[in-house]
Motif scaffolding. Sequence first.
Motif, short mmCIF file in Angstrom:
data_model
loop_
_atom_site.label_atom_id
_atom_site.label_comp_id
_atom_site.label_asym_id
_atom_site.label_seq_id
_atom_site.Cartn_x
_atom_site.Cartn_y
_atom_site.Cartn_z
N VAL A 13 40.75 11.94 28.47
CA VAL A 13 40.52 11.18 27.24
C VAL A 13 41.66 11.40 26.24
N VAL A 14 42.06 12.67 26.07
CA VAL A 14 43.13 12.99 25.12
C VAL A 14 44.46 12.39 25.59
N GLY A 15 44.72 12.44 26.90
CA GLY A 15 45.95 11.85 27.43
C GLY A 15 46.02 10.34 27.20
N LEU A 16 44.90 9.66 27.45
CA LEU A 16 44.85 8.21 27.21
C LEU A 16 45.02 7.89 25.73
N ALA A 17 44.38 8.70 24.88
CA ALA A 17 44.54 8.52 23.43
C ALA A 17 46.00 8.71 23.04
N GLY A 18 46.67 9.67 23.68
CA GLY A 18 48.09 9.91 23.41
C GLY A 18 48.95 8.72 23.75
N LEU A 19 48.61 8.01 24.85
CA LEU A 19 49.36 6.81 25.22
C LEU A 19 49.21 5.71 24.18
N VAL A 20 47.97 5.52 23.72
CA VAL A 20 47.71 4.48 22.71
C VAL A 20 48.41 4.79 21.40
N VAL A 21 48.27 6.05 20.95
CA VAL A 21 48.88 6.46 19.69
C VAL A 21 50.41 6.40 19.80
N GLY A 22 50.93 6.72 20.98
CA GLY A 22 52.38 6.64 21.18
C GLY A 22 52.90 5.24 20.96
N GLN A 23 52.13 4.23 21.40
CA GLN A 23 52.52 2.84 21.15
C GLN A 23 52.42 2.49 19.67
N LEU A 24 51.41 3.05 19.00
CA LEU A 24 51.27 2.82 17.56
C LEU A 24 52.43 3.43 16.77
N LEU A 87 53.01 11.88 13.64
CA LEU A 87 53.75 11.81 12.37
C LEU A 87 55.13 12.43 12.53
N LEU A 88 55.20 13.55 13.25
CA LEU A 88 56.48 14.20 13.50
C LEU A 88 57.38 13.34 14.38
N LEU A 89 56.80 12.75 15.41
CA LEU A 89 57.60 11.89 16.29
C LEU A 89 58.15 10.68 15.54
N SER A 90 57.35 10.15 14.63
CA SER A 90 57.81 9.03 13.81
C SER A 90 58.95 9.45 12.91
N ALA A 91 58.83 10.63 12.28
CA ALA A 91 59.90 11.15 11.43
C ALA A 91 61.18 11.35 12.24
N PHE A 92 61.03 11.85 13.46
CA PHE A 92 62.19 12.07 14.34
C PHE A 92 62.90 10.75 14.62
N CYS A 93 62.15 9.75 15.03
CA CYS A 93 62.75 8.46 15.42
C CYS A 93 63.41 7.75 14.24
N ILE A 94 62.70 7.70 13.11
CA ILE A 94 63.21 6.97 11.95
C ILE A 94 64.44 7.64 11.37
N ASP A 95 64.40 8.97 11.25
CA ASP A 95 65.55 9.67 10.69
C ASP A 95 66.76 9.60 11.61
#
Length: 250
Positions: A13-24, A87-95
């Motif tokens: 369940v957590v892995g699947l949620a991670g895939l969805v959130v990763g796309q978000l 949130l951290l991954l987003s900060a990484f990509c945008i910066d």
Amino acid sequence: MYINDVHILIYVVVGLAGLVVGQLIDWANKRLPEYKKVFSKEIFTQYFRNFTPNYLLMCINALMYLGVLYTFRVSIDLFEYLILVPLLLSAFCIDLKLQIIPNRLNLSIFEVGLLFTFIKVIASTNLGIATLTDSILGMLVGGGIFLFINLIGGLIAGKEAMGFGDVKLMAGLGLFFGWINIIIVSVLAFLLAAIISIGILIIKRKKVNEYIPFGPFIVASCFVVIFTPFDLLLTVILKIFTLGMYQGIK
């Protein structure tokens, strides 16, 4: 079947949620720099209608989610880091791409950190005050270190040593990590920045006076702190700064 006392179905369940959130995260990376809302009707009318899956972000976020579940099991810390990781991954990509950390993103990190600080205070009957103190000190120390560096850089070089987005990011992260761990995050970030910046200069990908975003180093250091035992981290850092002479406390 259980893995580290957690049922395998929870991992699924957590892995699947991670895939969805990763796309978000991919959607958020497009919206936040433009000062637009992430959760709006456009996500259905524009994004999901004709979107291309970002498999890299999906897989990285899913792996991070599984790692957090394995490390913290089902706990308050688990839910805290399930929110912090994207949130951290987003900060990484945008910066890395735009050399900015949007204020809305930093504010979200601060708000989530503050929320979980108070949840832990309420849940920890005996250690509530200590938890609150550690988080507030973490915020002050994290933001204070980078603000000091920024001010000193301005006095010496006549320009900002790093962006104020990094200062805000570290202040928000201090709420999550506490004052000791946020110092370790800072030290690791500067070590990573020094090593990678030297490597980039050697292969001549950047000029000496060209700006290298610092946010990705902060994010990478946060992940190291999240997944590495504190004693091991402290030992490695002390060995580095003592050139291997530190033998540990006997």
